[in-house]
Design a protein around this motif. Structure first.
Motif, short mmCIF file in Angstrom:
data_model
loop_
_atom_site.label_atom_id
_atom_site.label_comp_id
_atom_site.label_asym_id
_atom_site.label_seq_id
_atom_site.Cartn_x
_atom_site.Cartn_y
_atom_site.Cartn_z
N VAL B 8 39.00 38.07 29.38
CA VAL B 8 39.81 37.12 30.15
C VAL B 8 41.19 37.70 30.48
O VAL B 8 41.81 38.33 29.63
N VAL B 9 41.63 37.49 31.70
CA VAL B 9 42.94 37.98 32.13
C VAL B 9 44.03 37.22 31.38
O VAL B 9 43.87 36.04 31.06
N SER B 10 45.13 37.90 31.07
CA SER B 10 46.23 37.19 30.40
C SER B 10 46.97 36.34 31.43
O SER B 10 47.08 36.73 32.59
N PRO B 11 47.49 35.19 31.02
CA PRO B 11 48.21 34.32 31.95
C PRO B 11 49.40 35.05 32.60
O PRO B 11 49.67 34.83 33.78
N GLU B 12 50.05 35.94 31.84
CA GLU B 12 51.21 36.66 32.39
C GLU B 12 50.79 37.56 33.55
O GLU B 12 51.48 37.63 34.57
N ASP B 13 49.66 38.25 33.37
CA ASP B 13 49.19 39.14 34.43
C ASP B 13 48.79 38.36 35.67
O ASP B 13 49.15 38.73 36.79
N LEU B 14 48.09 37.27 35.43
CA LEU B 14 47.65 36.44 36.57
C LEU B 14 48.87 35.97 37.34
O LEU B 14 48.93 36.07 38.57
N GLN B 15 49.88 35.52 36.59
CA GLN B 15 51.11 35.02 37.19
C GLN B 15 51.81 36.13 38.00
O GLN B 15 52.25 35.92 39.13
N LYS B 16 51.86 37.31 37.37
CA LYS B 16 52.55 38.44 37.99
C LYS B 16 51.94 38.79 39.35
O LYS B 16 52.65 38.92 40.36
N PHE B 17 50.62 38.92 39.38
CA PHE B 17 49.97 39.33 40.64
C PHE B 17 49.90 38.18 41.64
O PHE B 17 49.87 38.39 42.84
N GLU B 18 49.91 36.97 41.11
CA GLU B 18 49.96 35.80 41.99
C GLU B 18 51.31 35.76 42.72
O GLU B 18 51.37 35.51 43.92
N ASN B 19 52.37 36.04 41.97
CA ASN B 19 53.71 36.04 42.58
C ASN B 19 53.81 37.07 43.71
O ASN B 19 54.34 36.77 44.78
N ILE B 20 53.31 38.27 43.43
CA ILE B 20 53.38 39.33 44.46
C ILE B 20 52.63 38.89 45.71
O ILE B 20 53.13 38.99 46.83
N TYR B 21 51.43 38.35 45.48
CA TYR B 21 50.60 37.90 46.61
C TYR B 21 51.32 36.80 47.40
O TYR B 21 51.38 36.84 48.63
N HIS B 22 51.88 35.85 46.67
CA HIS B 22 52.53 34.73 47.35
C HIS B 22 53.78 35.14 48.11
O HIS B 22 54.06 34.62 49.18
N GLN B 23 54.50 36.10 47.54
CA GLN B 23 55.68 36.61 48.25
C GLN B 23 55.28 37.21 49.59
O GLN B 23 55.92 36.98 50.61
N GLN B 24 54.19 37.97 49.56
CA GLN B 24 53.72 38.60 50.80
C GLN B 24 53.15 37.56 51.77
O GLN B 24 53.33 37.66 52.98
N LEU B 25 52.51 36.57 51.19
CA LEU B 25 51.91 35.51 52.01
C LEU B 25 53.02 34.75 52.74
O LEU B 25 52.89 34.39 53.91
N TYR B 26 54.10 34.55 52.04
CA TYR B 26 55.25 33.83 52.59
C TYR B 26 55.81 34.57 53.81
O TYR B 26 56.22 33.98 54.79
N GLN B 35 46.33 41.65 47.70
CA GLN B 35 45.26 40.66 47.71
C GLN B 35 44.16 41.03 46.71
O GLN B 35 43.65 40.19 45.98
N PHE B 36 43.84 42.32 46.66
CA PHE B 36 42.81 42.78 45.73
C PHE B 36 43.27 42.61 44.28
O PHE B 36 42.51 42.14 43.43
N GLU B 37 44.50 42.99 44.01
CA GLU B 37 44.99 42.89 42.62
C GLU B 37 44.98 41.44 42.15
O GLU B 37 44.59 41.14 41.02
N TYR B 38 45.40 40.55 43.02
CA TYR B 38 45.40 39.13 42.68
C TYR B 38 43.96 38.63 42.48
O TYR B 38 43.64 37.96 41.50
N ALA B 39 43.08 39.02 43.41
CA ALA B 39 41.68 38.58 43.32
C ALA B 39 41.01 39.12 42.06
O ALA B 39 40.25 38.41 41.39
#
Lengths: 218, 151
Positions: B8-26, B35-39
């Motif tokens: 299972v992915v750690s919550p910190e990692d999920l959060q980290k890659f989610e943030n990067i993805y969302h910043q780019q999405l914004y 997108q791949f790292e987040y997925a």
């Protein structure tokens, strides 16, 4: 991997790291299957292997995470370093660039693992003597300067492959005996006597079911 | 290999890659890498909703980004297997093996999945049906949320 596999006293977590194409997966394959995998394709993300070994009369299960060497996987594979008891850092003796990158791999390892993590440097492809690009002596010196264990090995012939994996386990076991490695620390990379088999999976299933139900309130 | 399905992915990692993805999405400029790292993190989540989201992102990458196709196929299979959608997972793995028939990593995952299907018997099929219902549920949840937003 039968269901009655819980006849070991410890689980040690290992990671295998290093540049693309140095033979990380082939080393793992040679260790777990005792076979050489010719034409090994690039690993996708991470691969996983296990083998039960014996150290000082104790059965130990090695849980080995083999990471992809390609740069595009590197950000996420870093999360697999956490809680590794052993790190096998691999370069290819016939390609100098893979040796030159070791300091970067070492920095990652030191940053992301514990001080007690055993780091073992492997110079792979030592069967290709004619194409050698890195001498034994300079790699040995690099290892000594950085406090790493070191062998040259060949995933193709099997030379020194067992030794590298087993020597790492012996060193970890020694750390446990000496009390340098705290088994209760969350990220020691060592687990003692695994708990009831299947318990975790069951909990996961239950959790997932509950989660599904919550989401079905439509 | 079984651990690939349980890890299972750690919550910190999920959060980290989610943030990067969302910043780019914004900024409306999402790179395939982000997108791949987040997925990749999402499909290793313990929550099925995350895994499903990861699968959507991977599916999109698969159709738009030629270079990483084999990676996306592999993780599409892994995500489906973690949702116990074994048949779907096998479809992706078989597609992969059509191109690289001797890939031991893919064959390894396939063996694990086939073993699980045998162990779990018909359960796998039943849950696949359930997952389609669940997907329908997510869509209708989305519609009802839209409705709620209007009010």
């Amino acid at each position: 991997m039968s269901t009655g596999q819980y006849n070991y006293s410890y689980i040690f977590k290992y990671i295998i790291i290093g540049d693309m194409g140095v033979g990380k997966s082939c080393l793992l394959h040679q260790f777990t299957e005792k076979k050489f995998m010719a034409d090994c394709p690039h690993t996708i993300g991470v691969e996983f292997g296990t083998r039960i070994i014996e150290v000082a009369g104790q059965k130990i299960k090695l849980q080995i995470w083999d990471t992809a060497g390609q740069e595009r996987f590197r950000a996420v594979t870093r999360s697999y370093y956490r809680g590794a008891a052993g790190a096998l850092m691999v370069y290819d003796i016939t390609r100098r660039s893979t040796y030159n990158h070791l300091s970067s791999w070492l920095t990652d390892t030191r940053t992301l693992t514990n001080p007690s993590t055993v780091i073992f440097l492997i110079g792979n492809k030592c069967d290709l003597e004619a194409q050698r690009d890195v001498t034994y002596e300079e790699a040995k010196q690099f290892a000594d300067e950085n406090g790493l264990m070191f062998v040259e090995a060949s995933a193709k012939t099997g030379q020194n492959v067992e030794e590298a994996f087993l020597e790492t386990a012996r060193k970890i076991y020694q750390s446990i005996q000496d009390g340098r490695l705290d088994l209760n620390a969350a990220e020691s990379g060592v687990q003692h006597k695994p708990s009831q088999p299947g318990r975790n999976t069951l909990n996961n299933d239950q959790q997932q079911n509950r989660y599904n139900k919550d989401n079905c309130a439509c | 290999m079984n651990d690939l399905l349980n890890e299972v992915v750690s919550p910190e990692d999920l959060q980290k890659f989610e943030n990067i993805y969302h910043q780019q999405l914004y900024k409306n400029d999402v790179t395939p890498k982000a997108q791949f790292e987040y997925a990749w993190c999402l499909v290793r989540s313990k929550y099925p909703v995350d895994i499903k989201k990861g699968l959507v992102l991977l599916q999109e990458l698969f159709t738009t980004h030629e270079e990483g196709k084999r990676d996306y196929l592999f993780y599409l299979a892994l995500g489906n297997a973690r949702l116990k959608q074994y048949r779907q997972a096998l479809n992706f793995l078989n597609a992969f093996l059509n191109i690289e028939p001797n890939n031991s990593q893919v064959i390894g995952l396939k063996n694990v999945i086939e073993k699980k299907m045998t162990q779990e018997g018909l359960k796998g099929i039943a849950i696949t049906g359930g997952a389609i219902v669940a997907l329908g549920a997510v869509v209708s949840l989305g519609i009802s949320l839209l409705g709620a937003a209007k009010k």
